[in-house]
Design an enzyme around this catalytic site. Structure first.
Site, PDB file in Angstrom:
ATOM      1  N   CYS A  62       0.849  -1.190   0.000  1.00 44.47           N
ATOM      2  CA  CYS A  62       0.000   0.000   0.000  1.00 44.47           C
ATOM      3  C   CYS A  62       0.882   1.235   0.000  1.00 44.47           C
ATOM      4  CB  CYS A  62      -0.936   0.009   1.200  1.00 44.47           C
ATOM      5  SG  CYS A  62      -0.071   0.130   2.755  1.00 44.47           S
ATOM      6  N   CYS A  65       3.587   1.894   2.628  1.00 46.52           N
ATOM      7  CA  CYS A  65       4.889   1.223   2.481  1.00 46.52           C
ATOM      8  C   CYS A  65       5.859   2.134   1.749  1.00 46.52           C
ATOM      9  CB  CYS A  65       4.754  -0.060   1.659  1.00 46.52           C
ATOM     10  SG  CYS A  65       3.638  -1.246   2.335  1.00 46.52           S
ATOM     11  N   ASP A 467      -6.319 -24.174 -14.970  1.00 44.78           N
ATOM     12  CA  ASP A 467      -5.239 -24.821 -14.252  1.00 44.78           C
ATOM     13  C   ASP A 467      -5.785 -25.020 -12.828  1.00 44.78           C
ATOM     14  OD1 ASP A 467      -2.568 -25.545 -13.516  1.00 44.78           O
ATOM     15  OD2 ASP A 467      -2.457 -23.612 -12.513  1.00 44.78           O
ATOM     16  N   ASP A 658      -1.891 -19.540 -13.764  1.00 42.05           N
ATOM     17  CA  ASP A 658      -1.173 -18.587 -12.917  1.00 42.05           C
ATOM     18  C   ASP A 658       0.340 -18.780 -12.868  1.00 42.05           C
ATOM     19  OD1 ASP A 658      -1.332 -20.947 -11.402  1.00 42.05           O
ATOM     20  OD2 ASP A 658      -0.827 -19.798  -9.623  1.00 42.05           O
ATOM     21  N   ASP A 662       2.505 -22.417 -16.771  1.00 43.13           N
ATOM     22  CA  ASP A 662       1.337 -22.168 -17.614  1.00 43.13           C
ATOM     23  C   ASP A 662       1.645 -21.220 -18.762  1.00 43.13           C
ATOM     24  OD1 ASP A 662      -0.351 -23.749 -16.094  1.00 43.13           O
ATOM     25  OD2 ASP A 662      -0.730 -22.137 -14.676  1.00 43.13           O
TER      26      ASP A 662
END
Lengths: 764, 61
Positions: A62, A65, A467, A658, A662
Site C-alpha cells: 500500500c 509502504c 489450471d 497462474d 502455464d
C-alpha cells in the site's frame, strides 16, 4: 513510538511483511552488489562518486509502504535521492559512493521488512519512457489545438448564418490555419510516418486513408484560406487527429504494462551463487558460472542454473515450473532446474547448463515464439482493412477522373467530399471505441486487458480450460483440520507445531505458523529432509513430520498407525510420551469457483481442468466443481497438446492459469487469463489478468465481450450503411464538403455513443 | 467586434503558455506515477504535531 512513524501505522491499509534479520550469508550476497564489475550492469555513474541505480521493490502492498521506504532510506547519510513509483513498484536511488555503499542501502531496506533487487532498466524501458512522453506531447498539442479550432469553428458556423464581416471571417480562418499547422506537423506526423512505412512495404493499412484524409483536408483548407474562398475543415482535421491519438495512447499503455512484467522475469534466477572451489566457498555472480563447477545451495535459496545433485538431499519447490503444489524430494544424482527453490537442507550441485541452455530460458523462448505466432487475428483484420482502403482509394480516384473529364471546376470539391464522407472514421472507430469502453468497465471491475484482441476473441470462446493450483484453488496449503490424539489442547498443539516449524520454508510450516499467535520457542531444532523436524520445547523433545519419523521417537509400533500415513498431506506431532495431533492440510478452493464453473456451463461453454498435480487431488477438485473433463499430471507440453487438439476441432479456447509452467500454454490458447496473484511471467503471456482474483468475473468478462461484439457489429453495420448511402450522393456531387464533414462527424458520434453503452456492466 | 482582433491573439498566447506548461510537466516526469502522490500528500513528514505528541510514545504499534 519513536521516529515519527505514526503516519505509517495510521495510513497503512495492509499489514506489511515482517522485518527480516539478515543472516550473514545474505549479507555477503548484498556486499557482492558493491563490486564494480557487477555494478557495471545496473549502475549509472554520474559526476564523481555519485551513482544511480534502479531497484525492484518487493513487499509493497500500500501507499504507506512507499512512504516508509522513502522516509527510511532518505534519512541514511550519503543517500542523495530515493523515489518509489507506486504504479510499477520500482525505485530509483542516487547515492554518494564515498559515504555509503549500495549494500548498506539494500540492507536498510531489508531491515524494515522489504526486499530490493537492483535491476538493469535496459534499453527497452528507456524506449517505453520515450515513447510514452512523445505520445503525451502529441496528445497535448492536438488536444489544445482541437479546443481552440473548435471554438473558432463555432464562430464561423454562426457567422455563416447570422452574417459576419469578410475581414473577421478571413481573420478567423487564418488563425485556425495557424493553430492547425503545428497539430498536423507535430501530432499527426506519426500517421504520415506509419502510412509511408506501409506504402514502402506495399501494404495498405488504416493509416493510409487516415493520412490521405488528414493531409488532403488540411491542404485543401489551407488553399481555401489562402484564396479566401471555399470550405475549410480545420475542426474536423484536429478532432480526428486527437481522437485517433487518444485511442492509440490507451492501447500503448496496456502494451507497456505487459512488457514490463516480462522484464521482471530475471528475478526468478538468483543474482549470485556460492561456488565451491578447492580454496573453499566464494560468492560469485550467476553469470560467471560455467558447466562443470560445483555450487552450494542453502535452504531458502534459488537454484542458479540447471544441474545434478552431487551431495545432500532436500525438498525442492518446483511449483513455479511444474505447478506441483508440494515440494519434491530431490536426492543424489537428481536433476535440479534453475529458478526452483531449495527448501530444507543444503545441496551441492554440479552445474550442467547455464544461461541460454537452461530450462527456464527454454520456457521463455517457447513463450516468445507463441507470442509472435499469435496475432493472426490482427493480421486478418489488417488485411481486410487493406482491401477496404484500397477499394476506397480506387472509388475516389474513379470519381475524380469522371468529374475531371466532365466538370473540372467541381472535381476537387467532389473528390474531397468522397474522401471525407467515406473516411473510415466511423469504421476505424467502430471496433476501438467499443473495445476501449468495455476494457475500461472491466478494468474497474478488476479484470485487466493487456492485448487488444482479447475481448473479440473472448466473445467467441467455446472452451475454458483451468489450471488447478493457484487458479481454481488458492495455491497455498491451509490447515484443514487437526485431530487430537493426546490430552494436549488444540491451541497448545498448534503452538508447539508452530514453534518447531518456525524456521522452515516448507508450505506446511507456513500453514501451521499462520494458524497461531502463540510465542513458544524451540531449541536444538534439527530438520531431516523429507521426514520432519525435531526440537526441544520446555525441556521436552518433540517431533513433527511423517508418521514413521514421529513414531520413532516413542519407539512405538509404526505399523499400528499406518492408516494415518496414507494421507499424503498430513503430518503428525508427538513427543516421547505419545502422539499429540494429526494435522491435515488442503489447498482450498477459491470462493466463487463453483459459481463460475456453473455459470460458464449455463452459457454453453465447455469447462476442462488440466493440472500438473496428482490424480487424486485433481479428481477431488473436478468432482467438487462439477467439471467432467479433467487430466492430471500434465506437463506444459501436454496441456499445449490438449489445446491444439481442441483447436483443430474448431474450438476457441480460453486458458486460465497462474504459474510459469502455464506461460507457454497461456500463449498457445486463443485467449488467456492469468490470476492477479500469479507469477509475472504468466501476466506477461496472458491477454487478460484477473486482478480481482474473483473467478465469477471471468463470466462477467465473457458476457461483456459478447455484448462488445454485438455493439461492434451494430457499429460496423451503421458505418457501412452510412458509407453506402453517402458515397453515391457525394460522388454525384450532391454533398458539399462541409456537409460531408458534418456527416462524417455525426456518423462517428453515433458509433462512439453506441460504444459508451458498454461502460455500464449490468449486474447479473 | 473589432475587439476580437485583439482577444484572439491573446488567447493564442495563452494557449501557447498552456502547451509549454504541459510539455514542461511531461518533461519533468509529472505523469510518470499517477497513483503515488495522491496518497503521499496525506503523509506529511513535516507535520509539526508528530514529534511533539509525547502521549503517542506509549502507544504500541
Amino acid at each position: 513510538m519513536d521516529g515519527g512513524l505514526t503516519d505509517f501505522y495510521r495510513y497503512r491499509t495492509e499489514k506489511s511483511p515482517r522485518a527480516q534479520e539478515l543472516i550473514p550469508e545474505e549479507l555477503s550476497e548484498l556486499e557482492l552488489y558493491d563490486r564494480d564489475d557487477l555494478q557495471k550492469s545496473f549502475v549509472r555513474q554520474q559526476a564523481g562518486e555519485e551513482r544511480e541505480a534502479s531497484l525492484i521493490l518487493e513487499g509493497i502492498v500500500c501507499a504507506a509502504c512507499i512512504w516508509l521506504n522513502e522516509r527510511h532510506v532518505k534519512a541514511l547519510p550519503g543517500v542523495l535521492d530515493f523515489a518509489v513509483n507506486y504504479s510499477t513498484h520500482r525505485a530509483r536511488v542516487r547515492w554518494d559512493n564515498q559515504r555509503i555503499r549500495l549494500s548498506e542501502i539494500l540492507e536498510a531496506i531489508s531491515a524494515i521488512g522489504y526486499h530490493a533487487h537492483p535491476f538493469d532498466p535496459g534499453r527497452q524501458e528507456q524506449l517505453y519512457k520515450q515513447e510514452r512522453k512523445q505520445a503525451m506531447r502529441r496528445l497535448a498539442v492536438a488536444g489544445l489545438g482541437m479546443m481552440q479550432v473548435m471554438m473558432l469553428a463555432v464562430a464561423l458556423y454562426a457567422g455563416a448564418y447570422e452574417g459576419m464581416s469578410d475581414g473577421l471571417r478571413s481573420f478567423l480562418r487564418w488563425v485556425s490555419l495557424l493553430i492547425t499547422t503545428p497539430v498536423i506537423l507535430f501530432s499527426a506526423r506519426t500517421f504520415f510516418i506509419s502510412a509511408w512505412r506501409d506504402l514502402k512495404r506495399h501494404q495498405l493499412g488504416m493509416d493510409v486513408p487516415v493520412s490521405l484524409a488528414i493531409g488532403a483536408a488540411f491542404l485543401a483548407s489551407a488553399w481555401s484560406t489562402l484564396r479566401g474562398t471555399g470550405e475549410i475543415y480545420f475542426d474536423s482535421v484536429t478532432m480526428f487527429t486527437f481522437f485517433l491519438l487518444a485511442g492509440r495512447f490507451l492501447e500503448m499503455g496496456a502494451r507497456h504494462r505487459a512488457g514490463q512484467a516480462a522484464e521482471e522475469l530475471v528475478k526468478l534466477l538468483p543474482a549470485t551463487a556460492v561456488r565451491l572451489t578447492e580454496a573453499g566457498e566464494e560468492r560469485v555472480p550467476v553469470a560467471d558460472l560455467v558447466a562443470g563447477e560445483q555450487v552450494l545451495i542453502r535452504p531458502g535459496e534459488g537454484v542458479p542454473a540447471d544441474g545434478r545433485i552431487v551431495e545432500g538431499r532436500s525438498s525442492v519447490d518446483e511449483s513455479l515450473l511444474t505447478g506441483e503444489s508440494l515440494p519434491q524430494l530431490r536426492k543424489l544424482g537428481d536433476l535440479l532446474v534453475g529458478g526452483t527453490v531449495n527448501n530444507e537442507s543444503p545441496l551441492v550441485m554440479q552445474v550442467e547448463q547455464v544461461g541460454e541452455d537452461t530450462v527456464l530460458s527454454a520456457i521463455v523462448r517457447l513463450l516468445d515464439r507463441a507470442q509472435t505466432e499469435k496475432p493472426s487475428v490482427a493480421r486478418t483484420a489488417d488485411r481486410v482493412a487493406g482491401w477496404f482502403v484500397g477499394g476506397l482509394l480506387l472509388v475516389a480516384a474513379g470519381v475524380a477522373t469522371w468529374w475531371w473529364l466532365h466538370d473540372p471546376t467541381h472535381a476537387f470539391a467532389v473528390t474531397l467530399s468522397v474522401l471525407v464522407v467515406t473516411c473510415p472514421c466511423a469504421l476505424s472507430l467502430a471496433t476501438p471505441a467499443a473495445v476501449a469502453a468495455a476494457t475500461g468497465a472491466l478494468t474497474r471491475l478488476g479484470v485487466l486487458t493487456t492485448r487488444g484482441h482479447a475481448l473479440e476473441t473472448l466473445a467467441r470462446v467455446s472452451h475454458v480450460i483451468f489450471d488447478k493450483t493457484g487458479t481454481l484453488t488458492e495455491g497455498r496449503l491451509r490447515l484443514e483440520r487437526a485431530d487430537l490424539l493426546g490430552t494436549v489442547s488444540h491451541a497448545d498443539c498448534l503452538a508447539l507445531a508452530a514453534a518447531l516449524e518456525q524456521r522452515s520454508e516448507h508450505p506446511i510450516a507456513r500453514a501451521l505458523c499462520s494458524e497461531t499467535d502463540a510465542d513458544l520457542h524451540a531449541e536444538n531444532v534439527t530438520a531431516q529432509a523429507g521426514l520432519g523436524i525435531e526440537g526441544w520445547i520446555a525441556g521436552q523433545c518433540y517431533r513433527i513430520g511423517i508418521p514413521e519419523y514421529v513414531l520413532e521417537l516413542q519407539g512405538g509400533d509404526v505399523a499400528a498407525n499406518k492408516t494415518d500415513a496414507e494421507d499424503r498431506d498430513g503430518v503428525l506431532l508427538g513427543n516421547d510420551q505419545g502422539l499429540l495431533a494429526h494435522f491435515i492440510f488442503a489447498d482450498r478452493l477459491r470462493v466463487g469457483a463453483a459459481e463460475a464453473v456453473h455459470r460458464l456451463k449455463n452459457l454453453g461453454i465447455g469447462v476442462e481442468l488440466l493440472s500438473g498435480d496428482q490424480a487424486t487431488a485433481v479428481r477431488a477438485v473436478a468432482g467438487e466443481l462439477g467439471i467432467d473433463h479433467f487430466q492430471s499430471r500434465c506437463r506444459p507440453g501436454d496441456k499445449l497438446a490438449r489445446i491444439r487438439t481442441l483447436q483443430q476441432q474448431g474450438a476457441v479456447v480460453a486458458m486460465v492459469g497462474d504459474g510459469v509452467n502455464d506461460a507457454p500454454v497461456l500463449a498457445g490458447a486463443q485467449v488467456s487469463l492469468a490470476m492477479g496473484g500469479g507469477t509475472q511471467l504468466a501476466h506477461a503471456s496472458a491477454d487478460m489478468v484477473l486482478l480481482s482474483e474473483q473467478l465469477p468475473h471471468l463470466v462477467t468478462a465473457i458476457r461483456t465481450s459478447r455484448r462488445t461484439l454485438t455493439v461492434i457489429r451494430q457499429n460496423l453495420a451503421w458505418a457501412l450503411v452510412y458509407n453506402m448511402v453517402a458515397l453515391p450522393l457525394a460522388a454525384a456531387g450532391w454533398i458539399a464538403p462541409w456537409m460531408a464533414a458534418i456527416g462524417m462527424s455525426t456518423s462517428s458520434l453515433v458509433v462512439v455513443i453506441n460504444a459508451l453503452r458498454l461502460r455500464n456492466i449490468p449486474s447479473d | 467586434m473589432d475587439i476580437l482582433f485583439l482577444l484572439i491573439p491573446i488567447s493564442l498566447v495563452i494557449m501557447g503558455v498552456a502547451i509549454w506548461v504541459f510539455l514542461w510537466a511531461i518533461r519533468s516526469g509529472q505523469f510518470e506515477d499517477l497513483e503515488g502522490p495522491a496518497h503521499s500528500i496525506l503523509m506529511d513528514d513535516d507535520d509539526p504535531r508528530i514529534p511533539h505528541r509525547p502521549e503517542l510514545k506509549d502507544d504500541d504499534e
